[in-house]
Write a protein that holds these residues in place. Structure first.
Motif, PDB file in Angstrom:
ATOM      1  N   PRO A 133       0.824  -1.218   0.000  1.00 38.48           N
ATOM      2  CA  PRO A 133       0.000   0.000   0.000  1.00 38.48           C
ATOM      3  C   PRO A 133       0.853   1.261   0.000  1.00 38.48           C
ATOM      4  O   PRO A 133       1.995   1.281   0.477  1.00 38.48           O
ATOM      5  CB  PRO A 133      -0.806  -0.130   1.304  1.00 38.48           C
ATOM      6  N   ARG A 134       0.281   2.306  -0.525  1.00 35.81           N
ATOM      7  CA  ARG A 134       0.925   3.613  -0.550  1.00 35.81           C
ATOM      8  C   ARG A 134       0.076   4.593   0.265  1.00 35.81           C
ATOM      9  O   ARG A 134      -1.122   4.387   0.460  1.00 35.81           O
ATOM     10  CB  ARG A 134       1.096   4.094  -1.990  1.00 35.81           C
ATOM     11  N   ILE A 135       0.718   5.642   0.711  1.00 35.62           N
ATOM     12  CA  ILE A 135       0.054   6.607   1.584  1.00 35.62           C
ATOM     13  C   ILE A 135       0.297   8.010   1.073  1.00 35.62           C
ATOM     14  O   ILE A 135       1.380   8.327   0.562  1.00 35.62           O
ATOM     15  CB  ILE A 135       0.543   6.450   3.039  1.00 35.62           C
TER      16      ILE A 135
ATOM     17  N   CYS B  67      -5.105   5.917   1.594  1.00 36.03           N
ATOM     18  CA  CYS B  67      -4.400   4.637   1.475  1.00 36.03           C
ATOM     19  C   CYS B  67      -4.871   3.950   0.202  1.00 36.03           C
ATOM     20  O   CYS B  67      -6.076   3.868  -0.046  1.00 36.03           O
ATOM     21  CB  CYS B  67      -4.674   3.734   2.684  1.00 36.03           C
ATOM     22  N   TRP B  68      -3.928   3.450  -0.581  1.00 37.66           N
ATOM     23  CA  TRP B  68      -4.326   2.736  -1.797  1.00 37.66           C
ATOM     24  C   TRP B  68      -3.237   1.772  -2.220  1.00 37.66           C
ATOM     25  O   TRP B  68      -2.075   1.896  -1.843  1.00 37.66           O
ATOM     26  CB  TRP B  68      -4.645   3.715  -2.919  1.00 37.66           C
ATOM     27  N   SER B  69      -3.645   0.776  -3.023  1.00 36.48           N
ATOM     28  CA  SER B  69      -2.739  -0.200  -3.623  1.00 36.48           C
ATOM     29  C   SER B  69      -2.903  -0.136  -5.132  1.00 36.48           C
ATOM     30  O   SER B  69      -4.016   0.024  -5.645  1.00 36.48           O
ATOM     31  CB  SER B  69      -3.028  -1.620  -3.121  1.00 36.48           C
TER      32      SER B  69
ATOM     33  N   PHE C 257      -8.530  -1.833   4.665  1.00 34.06           N
ATOM     34  CA  PHE C 257      -7.527  -0.807   4.896  1.00 34.06           C
ATOM     35  C   PHE C 257      -7.679  -0.278   6.314  1.00 34.06           C
ATOM     36  O   PHE C 257      -8.793  -0.095   6.812  1.00 34.06           O
ATOM     37  CB  PHE C 257      -7.684   0.360   3.914  1.00 34.06           C
TER      38      PHE C 257
ATOM     39  N   SER D 114       2.495   0.236   4.567  1.00 33.57           N
ATOM     40  CA  SER D 114       3.064   1.268   3.710  1.00 33.57           C
ATOM     41  C   SER D 114       4.284   1.885   4.381  1.00 33.57           C
ATOM     42  O   SER D 114       4.611   1.584   5.533  1.00 33.57           O
ATOM     43  CB  SER D 114       2.020   2.349   3.431  1.00 33.57           C
TER      44      SER D 114
ATOM     45  N   VAL E 223      -5.485   2.613   9.141  1.00 36.02           N
ATOM     46  CA  VAL E 223      -4.436   3.604   9.288  1.00 36.02           C
ATOM     47  C   VAL E 223      -4.013   3.639  10.750  1.00 36.02           C
ATOM     48  O   VAL E 223      -4.833   3.524  11.659  1.00 36.02           O
ATOM     49  CB  VAL E 223      -4.909   4.997   8.819  1.00 36.02           C
TER      50      VAL E 223
ATOM     51  N   GLN F 239       0.779   5.465   9.030  1.00 39.30           N
ATOM     52  CA  GLN F 239       1.042   4.351   8.125  1.00 39.30           C
ATOM     53  C   GLN F 239      -0.265   3.688   7.734  1.00 39.30           C
ATOM     54  O   GLN F 239      -1.229   3.673   8.509  1.00 39.30           O
ATOM     55  CB  GLN F 239       1.951   3.307   8.785  1.00 39.30           C
ATOM     56  N   CYS F 240      -0.272   3.131   6.517  1.00 42.34           N
ATOM     57  CA  CYS F 240      -1.432   2.385   6.026  1.00 42.34           C
ATOM     58  C   CYS F 240      -1.145   0.893   6.105  1.00 42.34           C
ATOM     59  O   CYS F 240      -0.025   0.450   5.827  1.00 42.34           O
ATOM     60  CB  CYS F 240      -1.758   2.771   4.584  1.00 42.34           C
TER      61      CYS F 240
END
Length: 506
Positions: A222-224, A241-243, A252, A300, A254, A288-289
């Motif tokens: 995942p990215r943040i 938050c996404w992949s 998801f 993430s 956080v 963080q995610c």
């Protein structure tokens, strides 16, 4: 005499008949015919006969060596086989043979092995996991199961098309198993199977219902990201938050300073948003995610929740881009901001905003036509440099979350087009040519001066034609009279470019 012949005939006939019966009884070889397989509940018939037997024969049908099934005697039809008919049950399977008895002799014939075939029923498709979900790149197995049935063969169907052993795409068929050696998204679809058996010309079939196999893609790391917006006089933060890849649904969550804040399940997408508190200029912690699936848990990279307002020095850096032949091709302008977490950059050319703001009149022609803005508006590319693109450029910056915030502007920078700009190579060439020309001029002057001085000296030491030649010392003595005696030596020294006169008096 006649009576004597009659008395001799009957004993002879009896002896001959007895001999034939003894020979027949000693050669009893019954032959058993019948099926090798039969469906459960069906009727089967076995036939047993002793070929060319003149005697009355008793036939016994025996199972597994010692179990008597039935007996038949061909009293009237001596050359007709004995017929044994029975209904097949679960215990009917085994080996059968026929025993023939005639005239006190017994013979045992061949053996037939009868298999009881149970038709398939209640066929269904099962999988390693339920519901049948496979992940891309993994191995996945489907099974064709029946409630009951023996001597079965299996046929598989994918999206109602039959699969064979030559089917590609890493599918392997073995018994009642369908094995996907390396699952791809192409394997997703509907699968069904058919269990069947065959006895002679009769085929019994049992088909399953279709089962949908879902192929999922593993979720990427995942990215943040973090954003902020202003609502009246307060500020609000938002963590995204996404992949990039994966198959929903995913969960998801956080965390803030390693403590879970909240979570949400994304059923149809791979993105989730979480509101977080924010205060300008204050470090609110590290976020963080985390993403969770049935088989994965990923984190993430950490991100500090710190918003610094725009400020400090703002300046424009210009970089000229050249082609392979050293001709000017384009220019790249970078707006360098002293500080600021969320800067919004606006570019100006000769005092005009480029591109025009949204509230500008769309009928106004843009001041530039060949340009591009990138890197969150902090880089301006000029794809063409000419007289129209030459001028003064500057950038101004404000906080992106505050539309009413003040701008911080840079100093103007002059950008020149191809008609005014001289390349570095050209500058070096010009300087080199000037230096070379100066060296040549100085060398020519020195050569000229040297030859000119040499001619002057030669003219001074050469006597005039038609006059007496007197040494210079003699002339001096004559002019001064006899009372004065003096002698002198005059020497001339010629050096390149100049000459010196040296006098020595005695």
């Amino acid at each position: 005499m006649k009576n004597l012949h009659t008395l001799n005939f009957w004993p002879t006939l009896a002896l001959a008949t007895l001999f034939i019966l003894i020979k027949a009884s000693s050669c009893l070889h019954p032959v058993l015919t019948g099926p090798n397989a039969a469906y459960l509940g069906s009727r089967v018939a076995f036939q047993c006969i002793v070929p060319n037997s003149p005697l009355t024969v008793t036939y016994d049908l025996i199972k597994d060596g010692d179990v008597l099934i039935a007996t038949d005697t061909n009293v009237e039809k001596k050359h007709k086989p004995a017929l044994f008919s029975m209904r097949v049950s679960g215990a009917s399977g085994g080996s059968y043979h026929c025993k023939a008895t005639a005239g006190g002799s017994t013979g045992i014939g061949n053996t037939i092995n009868l298999s009881v075939v149970i038709p398939a029923s209640n066929t269904r498709v099962t999988s390693d996991h339920f519901p049948p979900v496979a992940y891309e790149g993994s191995q996945f197995t489907l099974s064709c199961e029946v409630a009951k049935g023996t001597h079965l063969s299996y046929t598989w169907f994918f999206n109602r098309e039959e699969l064979t052993s030559t089917t590609p795409s890493f599918i392997h068929l073995s018994g009642n198993k369908l094995v996907m050696m390396k699952v791809t998204t192409e394997h997703a679809g509907y699968y069904s199977c058919m269990a069947w058996s065959r006895v002679q010309d009769t085929k019994r079939i049992s088909s399953s219902t279709e089962v949908q196999v879902t192929v999922k893609v593993y979720v990427s790391k995942p990215r943040i990201s973090f954003s902020i917006y202003k609502d009246r006089d307060s500020y609000h933060g938002n963590v995204t938050c996404w992949s990039a890849t994966g198959s929903p649904p995913v969960n998801f969550s956080v965390t803030l300073d390693e403590e879970k804040v909240r979570s949400v399940t994304a059923a149809e997408s791979l993105v989730a948003w979480f509101p977080v508190p924010i205060v300008l200029g204050v470090d609110m912690g590290v976020a963080q995610c985390r993403v969770n699936t049935e088989v994965q848990e990923l984190m993430s990279e950490p991100m500090a929740l710190l918003v610094v307002p725009v400020g400090g020095e703002v300046k424009v850096a210009v970089e000229y881009l050249y082609k392979a032949d050293s001709t000017l091709a384009a220019a790249r302008l970078s707006c360098q901001v002293g500080r600021g977490t969320f800067p919004y950059v606006s570019w100006l050319f000769n005092g005009t905003v480029i591109p025009p703001e949204e509230n500008e009149d769309p009928r106004i022609q843009p001041v530039l036509s060949h340009y591009a803005i990138a890197d969150r508006r902090q880089t301006l590319f000029l794809a063409k440099l000419g007289p129209k693109e030459s001028g003064y450029y500057r950038c101004r910056v404000r906080d992106s979350y505050d539309d009413s915030g003040s701008w911080v502007e840079s100093a103007a920078v002059l950008v020149q087009g191809t008609e005014f700009l001289v390349t570095i190579v050209e500058i070096i060439s010009i300087v080199f040519c000037c230096i070379l020309l100066l060296v040549l001029v100085v060398a020519a002057y020195c050569m000229y001066k040297m030859f000119d001085d040499a001619r002057a000296y030669a003219h001074m030491i050469t006597p005039n034609s038609g006059s007496d030649a007197f040494p210079l010392s003699a002339r001096a003595s004559q002019s001064r009279g006899p009372q004065v005696e003096a002698s002198s030596d005059v020497q001339y020294q010629i050096t390149p470019g100049c000459w010196n006169r040296t006098e020595r008096w005695e």
